[in-house]
Design an enzyme around this catalytic site. Sequence first.
Site, PDB file in Angstrom:
ATOM      1  N   ARG A 104       0.987  -1.277  -0.052  1.00  0.00           N
ATOM      2  CA  ARG A 104      -0.149   0.026  -0.112  1.00  0.00           C
ATOM      3  C   ARG A 104       0.817   1.212  -0.552  1.00  0.00           C
ATOM      4  NH1 ARG A 104      -5.219  -0.605   3.343  1.00  0.00           N
ATOM      5  NH2 ARG A 104      -4.526   1.706   3.666  1.00  0.00           N
TER       6      ARG A 104
ATOM      7  N   GLU B 108       3.106   3.930  -8.465  1.00  0.00           N
ATOM      8  CA  GLU B 108       3.767   2.242  -9.573  1.00  0.00           C
ATOM      9  C   GLU B 108       3.904   2.588 -11.179  1.00  0.00           C
ATOM     10  OE1 GLU B 108       2.931  -0.336  -8.461  1.00  0.00           O
ATOM     11  OE2 GLU B 108       0.982  -0.018  -7.118  1.00  0.00           O
TER      12      GLU B 108
ATOM     13  N   ALA C  66       4.401   0.734   1.425  1.00  0.00           N
ATOM     14  CA  ALA C  66       5.049   0.398   0.997  1.00  0.00           C
ATOM     15  C   ALA C  66       5.845   0.692   0.123  1.00  0.00           C
ATOM     16  CB  ALA C  66       4.679  -1.089   1.193  1.00  0.00           C
ATOM     17  N   HIS C  67       4.276   1.266  -1.279  1.00  0.00           N
ATOM     18  CA  HIS C  67       4.783   1.915  -1.978  1.00  0.00           C
ATOM     19  C   HIS C  67       6.530   2.731  -2.115  1.00  0.00           C
ATOM     20  CE1 HIS C  67       2.104  -0.205  -4.154  1.00  0.00           C
ATOM     21  NE2 HIS C  67       2.508   0.582  -5.543  1.00  0.00           N
ATOM     22  N   ARG C  68       6.524   3.748  -0.626  1.00  0.00           N
ATOM     23  CA  ARG C  68       7.234   5.072  -0.344  1.00  0.00           C
ATOM     24  C   ARG C  68       8.065   4.797  -0.423  1.00  0.00           C
ATOM     25  NH1 ARG C  68       2.805   7.619   1.837  1.00  0.00           N
ATOM     26  NH2 ARG C  68       3.949   7.096   4.093  1.00  0.00           N
TER      27      ARG C  68
END
Lengths: 290, 203
Positions: free
Chosen positions: B34, B91, B37-39
């Site tokens: 989410r 993304e 985690a993406h950051r």
Amino acid sequence: MSIREAVMNALYDAIHRAVVYLPPDVKQAIRRAYEEEDNPAARAQLEAILRNIELAEKTGKPLCQDTGLLTLYVELGKRFPLPDGFHEIVAEAARKATREIPLRPNSVHPFTGRNTGDNTGRLVPYIHWEINDGDELKITVVPKGGGAEAVSMLRLPPPGKGVENVVETVIDAVLEAGAKPCAPLIIGVGVGGGADIAMILAKKAAALRRIGERSPDPSIAGLEEKLLEAVNSLGIGVMGLGGSHMVLDVHIEYAHRHPANYPVAVAFQCWAARRATAIVSSSGEYRVYQ
Amino acid sequence: MTVHHLSTPLSEEDVRGLRAGDIVYLSGIIVTARDAAHRRMIEYIERGEPLPIDLRGLAIYHCGPVVRRKNSEWEIVAAGPTTSARMELYEATIIEKLGVRMIIGKGGMGARTAEACRRHGAVYTVFTGGAAVLAAEAVEKVERVEWLDLGVPEALWVLRVRDFGPLLVAIDSHGRNLIEETLLRARERREAALSIARKAIEG
């Protein structure tokens, strides 16, 4: 059973029921949408939702992984012997529910990002209080998810346009929300009061009122029906895949407003419209219903 | 609307064979991620540091599950998708730099992600929002968890799934973006919708 224990057990049971089972009006409305929908992609989504509801009932697991930021709507009869430390009882029920059902830990400090891990925190679970003349304690648990919450809208347009403000705000809120909240949705609209009151009315309209229940004011009831037809005519459908069942119902609540303000708030409730109510009597018996 | 049964690691050829509107049932390894985690993935990419799991050919699932620990094993209790729009910021870079072939979420993604899918050979698929028990049924095993310091919902849960689906291809690698197309049509219908609702106030 002491009153303290009864309140604690009633709360835990209400949270448990709310996160596993959908209220009958919501289930029925989703089933009807499935039967009526022509768009095959939307039908496949509705079918998956119905299968998921059944699976949750069968396995006793929370029907959605987002078990919400716990919010309680409490109606306190003034003759009910409210136990000391009510907020601590609520926190204890939240911790137990998090551990045992289990719930996803969803209470995060807005500045440090730290998750408390047990669904408690500053002002969480939040409690809305109302007091009446009775002798019972009525608690409605609403574990509302974050996806539909994220597209809430509040506008304070100049009052000159009157009810047109409501119509435009609702249509624009739906266009803005797009496919982000998990449709089919229930839309709550709060009109009037101040900014805070409009939003509380909108959330209550979305999360507490049963599907199909109309406003007692016939002109507002008519607007609810026309808005429902209007938002579905946009064709966004279930999960943004098209079709005519993005919204199951539109509920409007109002308060008188300040002459200079026309607050309109829109709250979205996802299809997982979880709510359960516990009623505790002053002798310490309780029942939970949806 | 073709139905595909695919397994990870996904090849570019697997993904190029998918068209918007197709249905996929996926087996193999998917990794939840989410916002946080993406950051962190972006920070790792910027530092040139390898992630704790190589995502090449795998699927990222926008999901923060409910989990339970049984003895030393984790169990996924409920695991529906979260709103993908929040991950739009990151993304495209993740598809480009980490070789992810499939993004699974709900609610649609924007032009940058769609362009990355087209250029690098990836797809964005949607799983029914809220259908968390149905999703959990497809999880055979929690292989491991990384970045648990981010909290349970935000950690990277490495899941072995079997026939996870139906996943509907919403963005393919040929330039289609189904949900964007629906929303574009909806915006064109704004005036007509306003007229329907106004009937209630005009009496």
